[in-house]
Design an enzyme around this catalytic site. Structure first.
Site, short mmCIF file in Angstrom:
data_model
loop_
_atom_site.label_atom_id
_atom_site.label_comp_id
_atom_site.label_asym_id
_atom_site.label_seq_id
_atom_site.Cartn_x
_atom_site.Cartn_y
_atom_site.Cartn_z
N ALA A 14 33.81 -26.70 19.66
CA ALA A 14 34.19 -26.47 21.06
C ALA A 14 35.30 -25.43 21.13
O ALA A 14 36.36 -25.68 21.69
CB ALA A 14 34.63 -27.79 21.69
N ASP A 38 33.02 -31.80 19.09
CA ASP A 38 34.01 -31.27 18.15
C ASP A 38 34.62 -32.44 17.39
O ASP A 38 34.63 -33.57 17.89
CB ASP A 38 35.10 -30.50 18.90
CG ASP A 38 35.77 -29.44 18.05
OD1 ASP A 38 35.54 -28.23 18.31
OD2 ASP A 38 36.52 -29.80 17.12
N ALA A 166 32.75 -10.88 23.90
CA ALA A 166 34.10 -10.43 23.56
C ALA A 166 35.08 -11.29 24.33
O ALA A 166 34.87 -11.55 25.52
CB ALA A 166 34.28 -8.96 23.94
N GLU A 167 36.13 -11.75 23.65
CA GLU A 167 37.13 -12.54 24.35
C GLU A 167 37.76 -11.70 25.45
O GLU A 167 37.93 -10.49 25.30
CB GLU A 167 38.19 -13.05 23.37
CG GLU A 167 37.65 -14.18 22.51
CD GLU A 167 38.65 -14.63 21.46
OE1 GLU A 167 39.86 -14.60 21.73
OE2 GLU A 167 38.20 -15.01 20.38
N LEU A 223 27.11 -8.93 11.77
CA LEU A 223 28.16 -8.33 10.94
C LEU A 223 28.22 -6.82 11.16
O LEU A 223 29.29 -6.22 11.26
CB LEU A 223 27.91 -8.60 9.45
CG LEU A 223 27.97 -10.06 8.99
CD1 LEU A 223 27.79 -10.14 7.48
CD2 LEU A 223 29.30 -10.69 9.37
N ASN A 226 29.86 -5.78 14.60
CA ASN A 226 31.32 -5.83 14.58
C ASN A 226 31.91 -4.75 13.67
O ASN A 226 32.95 -4.17 13.98
CB ASN A 226 31.81 -7.21 14.15
CG ASN A 226 31.95 -8.14 15.34
OD1 ASN A 226 31.75 -7.72 16.48
ND2 ASN A 226 32.29 -9.38 15.10
N LEU A 229 31.88 -1.49 15.63
CA LEU A 229 32.91 -1.45 16.69
C LEU A 229 34.29 -1.21 16.07
O LEU A 229 35.06 -0.36 16.53
CB LEU A 229 32.91 -2.76 17.48
CG LEU A 229 31.69 -2.97 18.39
CD1 LEU A 229 31.66 -4.40 18.92
CD2 LEU A 229 31.70 -1.97 19.55
N CYS A 278 37.59 -11.89 14.60
CA CYS A 278 36.28 -11.47 14.08
C CYS A 278 36.24 -10.17 13.29
O CYS A 278 35.65 -10.13 12.21
CB CYS A 278 35.30 -11.37 15.23
SG CYS A 278 34.98 -12.97 15.98
N GLN A 280 38.16 -8.13 11.41
CA GLN A 280 38.57 -8.05 10.00
C GLN A 280 37.73 -9.01 9.15
O GLN A 280 37.23 -8.64 8.08
CB GLN A 280 40.05 -8.36 9.87
CG GLN A 280 40.47 -8.48 8.42
CD GLN A 280 41.94 -8.22 8.21
OE1 GLN A 280 42.50 -7.30 8.76
NE2 GLN A 280 42.55 -9.02 7.37
#
Ligand SMILES: NC(=O)c1ccc[n+]([C@@H]2O[C@H](COP(=O)([O-])OP(=O)(O)OC[C@H]3O[C@@H](n4cnc5c(N)ncnc54)[C@H](O)[C@@H]3O)[C@@H](O)[C@H]2O)c1
Length: 479
Positions: A14, A38, A166-167, A223, A226, A229, A278, A280
């Site tokens: 969660a 969770d 994306a956050e 992978l 990311n 980006l 994410c 790194q």
């Protein structure tokens, strides 16, 4: 599939992905029962209040729309595993800190624990969906664990459905994703399982944007997305360093380069470096995979993206110290923004943490203001990533103060560092801030977020990533 529900979904985990993703599925599919489970009671308790455990614009309204109707948060995983038709695994997969692959490989321990938990409890067949970002062929491990525990009449189909949100923009990303990717075994049972999951998304996403593929392509695509980006961020950041040395302006470079359709405008904004849980981790994961398959030149190529990011963060700290007459000892430095980006309270791998760590080593007096980050979260991450805690540094509370008011944080300060692009930072009264600061009043903009011309007119000495220094390069500041 039973009783009044078309389908019963359980999501194990969660967190930043599990919570928002399931809230959107529940909102868009009222006839699907969605449970977010969770092992952390604290996390679940928070999801059941109006003070959610994560901050994401629009999330609370979305949760409130379905909570108690077809969206539930629970720690009773045994019961929910048994009841579910589809189980998403959305647990954290951090970089390994010890053992084989330490510092590079993703730790899939939590995914494996979920698979073992499902295998132990399930008394009916399930579709198990990897949503966590995992190394290629993790689905194979999950499938083997499940198969080894199959009871008669109970079968498992394992799919991959990586999350691209994306956050900070998670809710709009989930409502209007560029694509949804579902990978699975190319067998009749595998294809049927893919269709079950695709149908859920098709409730609100056009079919053309729901891509289906095999398991390994799906796992690797996440992978690679990311890595690409992050690579763009490191590419423009490398150019920002060259701009500062030559008098070119990095924003002008981004504008000129981004107007080329083949390149595109997005992700060309320079900054103090990328952070978050994410980028790194996923690149290190890719590097480790390349090394595992003997592809050292590929591994070296991708590792450079992280090295450039480390260089950018270090460069920023060094710029602060060198500009302030080579010493910040005893000086008050205000850090505005601690989250790794705006509109989130997430501090995992946030560049601000590395700048604070470096300034601490220089014995500066640091005052931090962030509208969403709590002191507790700040220290948890600082301890986990940098090993800085109250034991290693007994004077931590004296050296790092967290403020609830930005003006108070800036009062008497020698320098301000903009570390997160929070919209509210643009609205402050910088004349008032300047008047209350020590002079010369330095401002280091790590996000190219503020109006530098206006700040200079007030009297600030502004240093910004990739921008020409007006003293060193007279006449080069863009009007
Ligand atoms: N955060 C992002 O922006 C993002 C975006 C796309 C993909 N991802 C990937 O999604 C995955 C989850 O990321 P996150 O940011 O949501 O993580 P998170 O740390 O916010 O949440 C993970 C949750 O899983 C729970 N958990 C751990 N083991 C469990 C178990 N055995 N059973 C049930 N719950 C368990 C933890 O208690 C935690 O609440 C990661 O693999 C990440 O790489 C994250």
């Amino acid at each position: 599939m039973s009783d009044q529900w078309d389908l019963k979904i359980l999501c194990m985990g969660a967190g930043y992905v599990g919570g928002p993703t399931m809230a959107v599925i529940a909102k868009m599919c009222p006839k699907v029962r969605v449970v977010v489970g969770d092992i952390s009671q604290k996390q679940i308790d928070a999801w059941n209040t109006d003070v959610l455990p994560i901050y994401e614009p629009g999330l609370l309204d979305c949760v409130k729309e379905s909570r108690g109707r077809n969206l539930f948060f629970s720690t009773d995983l045994d019961k929910e595993i048994d009841e579910a038709d589809v189980i998403f695994i959305s647990v954290n997969t951090p970089t390994k800190t010890q053992g084989i692959g330490a510092g590079a490989a993703a730790n899939i321990k939590n995914c494996e624990l979920c698979a073992r938990h499902i295998a132990k409890i399930a008394t009916s067949s399930k579709i198990v969906v990897e949503k966590s970002t995992v190394p290629v062929r993790t689905a194979e491990a999950i499938a083997r664990i499940l198969a080894a525990n199959e009871k008669s009449d109970v079968t498992f189909q394992v799919l991959s459905n990586p999350e691209f949100l994306a956050e900070g923009t998670a809710m709009t990303d989930l409502m209007n994703p560029d694509r949804v990717l579902i990978g699975g075994p190319q067998t009749p049972a595998g294809l049927a399982a893919i269709e079950t999951v695709a149908k859920v998304y098709a409730t609100w996403i056009p079919r053309a944007q729901i891509l289906t593929t095999n398991l390994w392509s799906s796992e690797l695509s996440k992978l690679v997305a990311n890595a690409f980006l992050a690579q763009r961020v490191s590419s423009i950041n490398s150019i920002s360093a060259l701009c500062e040395a030559t008098g070119a302006d990095v924003s002008e470079i981004s504008r000129a380069v981004g107007m080329d359709d083949r390149i595109g405008k997005r992700f060309l904004q320079p900054s103090v470096g990328f952070g978050g849980s994410c980028f790194q981790k996923d690149i290190l994961n890719l590097v480790y995979l390349c090394e595992t398959y003997g592809l050292q030149p590929c591994a070296d190529y991708w590792r450079q993206v992280i090295q450039m990011n480390d260089f950018q963060k270090k460069r920023f700290s060094e710029k602060i110290v060198s500009s302030m007459f080579n010493t910040v000892t005893g000086k008050k430095i205000t850090v505005l923004g601690y989250a790794f980006k705006a509109d989130t309270g997430d501090v995992r791998e946030t560049p601000a943490m590395f700048i604070v760590r470096d300034l601490l080593q220089e014995n500066a007096k640091i005052h931090v203001y962030d509208p969403q980050v709590t002191r507790e979260e700040m220290w948890l991450e600082m301890n986990y990533t940098c090993g800085v805690n109250h034991e290693t540094n007994p004077r931590l509370d004296e050296h790092v103060v967290t403020a609830t008011d930005p003006y108070e944080a800036c009062k008497g300060s020698h320098a301000i560092c903009i570390m997160t692009e929070w919209a509210e930072f643009k609205t402050y009264d910088y004349q008032k801030i300047y008047d209350a600061m020590e002079k010369p009043a330095f401002l280091f903009d790590g996000r190219l977020h503020l109006d530098h011309k206006a700040l200079r007119e007030i009297g600030f000495e502004v240093h910004a990533i990739g921008k020409p220094d007006p003293v060193k390069f007279p006449g080069s500041t863009i009007a």
